[in-house]
Write an enzyme that holds these catalytic residues in place. Structure first.
Site, PDB file in Angstrom:
ATOM      1  N   LYS A 119       0.785  -1.236   0.031  1.00  0.00           N
ATOM      2  CA  LYS A 119       0.003  -0.030  -0.208  1.00  0.00           C
ATOM      3  C   LYS A 119       0.815   1.387  -0.065  1.00  0.00           C
ATOM      4  O   LYS A 119       0.452   2.390  -0.685  1.00  0.00           O
ATOM      5  CB  LYS A 119      -1.120  -0.055   1.089  1.00  0.00           C
ATOM      6  CG  LYS A 119      -1.999  -1.105   1.203  1.00  0.00           C
ATOM      7  CD  LYS A 119      -3.091  -0.868   2.263  1.00  0.00           C
ATOM      8  CE  LYS A 119      -4.116  -1.748   2.216  1.00  0.00           C
ATOM      9  NZ  LYS A 119      -5.029  -1.486   3.409  1.00  0.00           N
ATOM     10  N   LYS A 202      -5.430  -9.624  -6.876  1.00  0.00           N
ATOM     11  CA  LYS A 202      -6.519  -9.901  -6.249  1.00  0.00           C
ATOM     12  C   LYS A 202      -7.676  -8.750  -6.416  1.00  0.00           C
ATOM     13  O   LYS A 202      -7.458  -7.603  -6.607  1.00  0.00           O
ATOM     14  CB  LYS A 202      -6.364  -9.718  -4.543  1.00  0.00           C
ATOM     15  CG  LYS A 202      -7.477 -10.172  -3.716  1.00  0.00           C
ATOM     16  CD  LYS A 202      -7.127  -9.917  -2.275  1.00  0.00           C
ATOM     17  CE  LYS A 202      -8.548  -9.934  -1.769  1.00  0.00           C
ATOM     18  NZ  LYS A 202      -8.690  -8.966  -0.387  1.00  0.00           N
ATOM     19  N   LYS A 205     -11.846  -3.721  -3.940  1.00  0.00           N
ATOM     20  CA  LYS A 205     -12.930  -2.765  -3.945  1.00  0.00           C
ATOM     21  C   LYS A 205     -12.355  -1.395  -4.054  1.00  0.00           C
ATOM     22  O   LYS A 205     -13.146  -0.285  -4.301  1.00  0.00           O
ATOM     23  CB  LYS A 205     -13.938  -2.880  -2.761  1.00  0.00           C
ATOM     24  CG  LYS A 205     -13.416  -2.633  -1.330  1.00  0.00           C
ATOM     25  CD  LYS A 205     -14.206  -2.567  -0.183  1.00  0.00           C
ATOM     26  CE  LYS A 205     -13.901  -3.318   1.085  1.00  0.00           C
ATOM     27  NZ  LYS A 205     -12.349  -2.794   1.524  1.00  0.00           N
TER      28      LYS A 205
END
Ligand code: TRP
Length: 342
Positions: A119, A202, A205
């Site tokens: 991230k 992956k 959202k």
């Protein structure tokens, strides 16, 4: 307290960040399992809004998504009379326990967290927040506050669960037996639904680069079908399960099919698609996905149309969750030597 206390059931806790719209990946990888197991355990399902502010976010969106995620928990089949549904930030004990756990967590442990590295790599280095680094400790607090035995999560949360166990063990060792050591519950098939546009990543959202990345639980049937029909595959034509990265797209579609069709074996599925093309596979996957989404969307609309319903569920959830969290927090505060307020 109430029936939960007397039930003698083990506790389950899980959460989802309101950082975007829930996808079929969230449903297949986690929520479906929560629904299946909710009667077997005393369940707590949390919308982790405090985690959602660890990366840049839009405040108006956050509140809206928090309600949306909570409503989708119910729409997907969580029974609010059975499970406790609540918003993380409604319970101040999460932040308070996270602070104390920070003080027993070596920085070296956090330095190893791969999700942080991923991230952080996606942002300007100077803007990576301390909260993002500390995210796993807040997650440990979420779990340990409720003395959860089991934590149903997607495959990507394994390392965070390991860390939670390490923190709990360390605390218990330093201050005496306090926390239950939780275990991850990770579903085999489709624990990890991959992006339709890029099946090596992956399904997420919060991915915004491509419109064709994910099917959202609230997508219209047309849009959901279109996204699946456009899913990236390869230049071959065999419809087989495979862990070859080149064939990840077809494998992903087959795994979605496997979970939703409930067909017994992979051989049977491969036989079912024998001699068919990728277009056919996609169209059958789309049929199953639409069938899954229809009742969820219908319940979601009902919840939206009933004024005050969701708020009352969340108020009741905060009440129940708060009572348990407070109790654990008091115990922890006493153990570390905080002077009780009189
Ligand atoms: N990190 C989890 C995820 O991204 C979300 C989460 C936060 C969570 N707190 C939790 C999951 C506690 C399970 C238990 O999926």
């Amino acid at each position: 307290m109430t029936k939960e206390k007397m039930s003698g059931k083990q506790r389950v806790l899980s959460g989802v960040q309101p950082s975007g719209s829930l996808t079929i990946g969230n449903y297949l990888g986690a929520l479906r399992q929560w629904v299946e197991e909710q009667y077997r355990y005393e369940s707590y399902f949390c919308v982790v809004d405090m985690h959602a502010i660890t990366v840049p976010h839009d405040p108006a969106q956050l509140a809206e998504k928090t309600r949306e995620v909570a409503a989708l928990y119910i729409a997907c089949g969580i029974d609010p009379d059975e499970a406790t549904i609540f918003v993380q930030s409604h319970i101040p004990a999460h932040a308070e326990l996270a602070w104390i756990l920070n003080c027993v967590t070596p920085v070296g442990w956090l330095n190893r967290m791969t999700q942080f590295k991923e991230k952080a790599a996606r942002q300007q280095q100077e803007s990576v927040s301390t909260g993002l680094f500390d995210y796993p400790v807040l997650m440990a607090a979420d779990i340990l506050l409720y003395q959860a035995h089991r934590v149903p999560v997607g495959d990507d949360q394994r390392q965070h669960l390991e860390l939670t166990r390490d923190i709990a063990q360390r605390f218990n060792h330093l201050y005496g037996q306090t926390f239950v050591i939780p275990e991850a519950m990770i579903r085999g098939t489709a624990a990890r639904v991959m992006g339709l546009d890029d099946p090596t990543k992956k399904m997420s959202k919060s991915e915004t680069d491509s419109q064709y990345h994910a099917v959202y639980l609230l997508d219209s049937p047309d849009l959901a079908r279109k996204k699946i029909m456009r899913a990236k595959t390869d230049s071959g034509k065999d419809i087989r399960f495979s862990d070859d990265p080149e064939r990840a797209g077809v494998n992903n579609l087959l795994q979605i099919f496997e979970v939703l069709s409930g067909m017994e074996s992979r051989e049977a599925i491969e036989a079912h698609f024998e001699g068919k093309g990728y277009g056919h596979l996609k169209s059958e996957v789309a049929d199953l996905v639409l069938e899954t989404l229809a009742p969820i969307q219908e319940r979601y609309r009902k919840i939206q149309n009933e004024p005050g319903y969701l708020d009352s569920i969340l108020a009741r959830g905060a009440e129940r969750a708060g009572a348990i969290a407070e109790k654990t927090l008091r115990e922890v505060q006493k153990r570390v030597g905080f002077l009780p307020r009189q």
